[in-house]
Design an enzyme around this catalytic site. Structure first.
Site, short mmCIF file in Angstrom:
data_model
loop_
_atom_site.label_atom_id
_atom_site.label_comp_id
_atom_site.label_asym_id
_atom_site.label_seq_id
_atom_site.Cartn_x
_atom_site.Cartn_y
_atom_site.Cartn_z
N PRO A 1 -16.42 20.71 0.61
CA PRO A 1 -17.16 19.02 0.44
C PRO A 1 -17.78 18.84 1.44
O PRO A 1 -18.90 18.33 1.57
CB PRO A 1 -15.62 17.81 1.29
CG PRO A 1 -14.44 18.38 0.35
CD PRO A 1 -14.61 19.82 0.93
N LEU B 1 -13.40 15.06 5.00
CA LEU B 1 -14.64 15.52 4.26
C LEU B 1 -15.02 17.26 5.94
O LEU B 1 -15.11 16.92 6.35
CB LEU B 1 -15.18 14.90 5.24
CG LEU B 1 -16.80 14.80 4.87
CD1 LEU B 1 -17.35 15.12 3.66
CD2 LEU B 1 -17.82 13.32 5.70
N HIS B 2 -13.96 18.15 4.60
CA HIS B 2 -14.16 19.56 5.33
C HIS B 2 -14.45 20.39 4.57
O HIS B 2 -15.16 20.28 4.09
CB HIS B 2 -13.12 19.77 6.10
CG HIS B 2 -11.96 20.83 5.14
ND1 HIS B 2 -11.56 20.74 4.50
CD2 HIS B 2 -11.43 22.20 6.18
CE1 HIS B 2 -10.97 21.77 4.46
NE2 HIS B 2 -10.79 22.69 5.17
N ALA B 3 -14.76 22.20 5.11
CA ALA B 3 -15.28 23.00 4.19
C ALA B 3 -16.23 22.45 3.17
O ALA B 3 -17.20 22.18 3.18
CB ALA B 3 -13.59 23.55 3.68
#
Lengths: 89, 568
Positions: A18, A14-16
């Site tokens: 997403p 769950l980074h950038a």
């Protein structure tokens, strides 16, 4: 209060991108949505920095909570979002 | 002066920098502003509510300007900018800033401290998360500029094709440069092997570094730059511009007739290869007319990670790098880290002299598990993709080190082991060092640094680091003689391989492959096709007979064929 648990499907966690898509969707519900991992203190799901600081990786579970009208439907749509590999789209 | 497209007041003035990415450009200057820091000992604010609403407005202004820029760039950059805008709008930043204001800090300092709170969290998470720290700090620097009322840092928005001028460019700034609008790059700092130089060459944008006074050229002034000669003309007359354009046109015409494997005019093969540093480079280089990769730098796999990447994680990355090359060769340099490029999970502590310290293979010798995991992953990826993978070690100084490395490579089922020749000691004794392995590759950037005892990171020492230094050429010659004595191929993977005149000298000294930024391959192919091996040897002898680096270049330029030199 509505609660859902979901496994992060995105390969990069769950980074950038997403995380951006999730935060935008959470903001659009107009509700106070919170997200937590491993029973830690929940964070505001509309905060990109808070969501990224969770450090939720691919295959890890997160818990979503929300209050108010339409909370169940809102969480269902967020669960559906996190269950997709958002990076490959 | 004839009529010009841009208003010019001052007479034309030509300044000399160092050309690092070939080609010419003519256009108006856009100045990149340096990062903005909060003032030292900024006083506490009188009215915290008013200060907080200033801070809120600053973050909002940053978000709006990032969103505006997002509309001007391509897809990938657009997503980066949009995600960064979302960060600027984060309520968490305003809350954290409020806390700092209450603790007695000024506006700009509070923003900075709030940003650093989150930056520390991301750093601790490592990997993909740590990579976002640069974006977060960029938001902070922009917000600080906004509350202080000074120009925002970084590349301003612009629409006309322009020449970007900066003290030096940060990696994050270059990532969002729009290739269709950035026609040239000039920096005041930086060197031949700086980040700007490597990236510009990779992107095919003409660039000049080390141009004195570059950052004081007024915005909008027309400049003509020549990325080969390093000349920059401020407010040029149209005759010069048309000369440059005419030469560029002749060159692209000459280059368009050539393709395929590199060879001298008498048919002696010289492999033309690319230097790459990641999966994206591999995908773009894989699509080009070149014979493979002569230097794949693997540091990116390790540098941002907080824990050692697993064999599985590494295999996936290497597969992505090898696949675009099919059955072509890919020469992989194993991890080249050390005190100057420290690893979070294998830091041996600070050193007085990192360039001479426990780096490259010396680090691998102390942490063999790291090397073994990398070799295992390379072996798996090589077998799965069918690429012709050859592995070489950085910073090898002795025959024992070469033997130790070769054994480990072969134990992992990889057929070919080699070593970088970048330590003068290894170059002088290349016969014994190379006897232990299958090939050698001259890293001319480091070889020049160690031969001339001049730090590569010191822009002011650029003259000493000039690859035309006759002493450096002597050391290269010695390495080639040793390689020939034991019948081992030796290549060059430093920036010097991409200089068409120097490439001829290197071939004359006995080098059999040249690896460079992909944009430099066509002109080197042309240079080789115009000269025989015997002519290359004559050029090499002329360069080594010269007294100074400048004399060596002049001697070779005068003796090389005019079909080439009139295009440079």
């Amino acid at each position: 209060m509505a609660t859902r648990t979901v496994t992060i499907a995105s390969a990069v966690g769950l980074h950038a991108r997403p995380a951006s898509l999730f935060v935008e969707a959470a903001t659009n519900t107009g509700l106070d949505v919170e997200i937590s991992k491993d029973g830690d203190d929940p964070v505001d799901a509309t905060s990109i920095l808070g969501v990224m600081a969770l450090g939720a990786k691919h295959g890890e579970e997160v818990t979503l909570t929300a209050d108010g009208d339409g909370a169940d439907e809102a969480l269902d749509s967020l669960v559906a979002l996190l269950s997709r590999d958002l990076d490959s789209e | 002066m004839s009529s010009s497209e841009t208003q010019t007041v001052a007479p034309p003035e030509t300044r000399q920098g160092i050309g690092v990415s070939p080609g010419t450009a003519y256009g108006p200057v856009v100045q990149v502003s340096p990062p903005v820091r909060p003032p030292r000992n900024e006083p506490a604010v009188d009215d915290q509510d008013a200060a907080l609403s200033d801070i809120r407005a600053a973050f909002e202004a940053v978000a709006v300007s990032l969103e505006q820029r997002a509309t001007l760039v391509d897809d990938t950059a657009q997503q980066i900018l949009k995600a960064t805008a979302l960060m600027a709008r984060d309520k968490g930043l305003v809350k954290a800033s409020a806390k700092e204001l209450a603790a007695g800090h000024g506006r700009a300092t509070s923003i900075d401290l709030a940003i650093e709170t989150f930056a520390a969290k991301f750093d601790a998470l490592g990997g993909y998360f740590a990579e976002r720290v640069a974006d977060l700090r960029d938001v902070g620097s922009r917000a600080v500029a906004a509350v202080l009322g000074v120009p925002a840092p970084g590349v301003p928005a612009f629409t006309e094709p322009s020449v970007i001028v900066a003290e030096d460019l940060a990696p994050a700034e270059t990532a969002t440069l729009d290739r269709s609008r950035v026609i040239g790059i000039i920096t005041e700092a930086g060197g031949r092997t700086s980040h700007t130089a490597i990236l510009a060459a990779q992107m095919g944008i003409p660039a000049v570094v080390q141009l004195v006074g570059a950052t004081s050229i007024p915005v909008g002034t027309a400049v003509a730059l020549d990325g080969d000669s390093g000349e920059v003309t401020i407010a040029p007359d149209m005759e010069l511009v048309s000369q440059q354009r005419e030469r560029a046109a002749r060159r692209s015409e000459a280059l368009s007739h050539l393709s395929g494997a590199g060879a001298t005019s008498d048919g002696h093969a010289v492999a033309l290869l690319a230097n790459i540093g990641g999966v994206e480079d591999a995908v773009s280089a894989g699509a080009l007319d070149l014979e493979g990769v002569g230097l794949f730098r693997t540091e990116f796999v390790f540098l941002s990670a907080t824990t050692a990447p697993t064999v599985q994680e590494q295999t996936e990355i290497y597969r992505g790098v090898f696949a675009p090359f099919g059955g072509r060769r890919v020469v992989v340099r194993t991890l080249d880290a050390g005190a100057d490029k420290p690893l979070k999970f294998a830091d041996l502590g600070p050193e007085e002299n990192p360039a001479l310290g426990r780096r490259g293979l010396r680090l691998s010798a102390e942490q063999p598990d790291l090397l073994d995991a990398q070799l295992e992953a390379l072996g798996i990826a090589a077998r799965e993709t069918g690429a012709d993978v050859r592995v070489m070690a950085p910073m090898v100084a002795t025959a024992e080190e070469a033997a130790w490395f070769a054994r480990r490579v072969r134990d992992n089922g990889l057929p070919k082991a080699g070593v970088m020749i970048e330590v003068p000691g290894a170059a002088l004794r290349s016969r014994h060092v190379l006897e232990e392995v299958d090939f050698g590759s001259l890293g001319t950037n480091d070889l020049a640094q160690y031969t001339m005892a001049a730090d590569r990171m010191q822009g002011a020492l650029s003259d000493l680091l000039d690859p035309w230094q006759p002493a450096v050429l002597d050391v290269v010659a010695a390495a080639c003689e040793g390689a020939a004595a034991v019948d081992r191929p030796i290549g060059v993977c430093g920036e010097s391989a991409g200089d068409p005149l120097l490439a001829l000298v290197l071939v004359g000294l006995g080098v059999s492959s040249l690896s460079m930024a992909p944009s430099k391959v066509p002109v080197v192919r042309l240079a080789l096709s115009l000269h025989s091996v015997a002519e290359c040897q004559t050029l090499a002898a002329a360069a080594r007979a010269a007294r100074t680096a400048g004399d060596a270049l002049t001697a070779v330029r005068d003796a090389a064929r005019s079909e080439l030199t009139t295009l440079l």
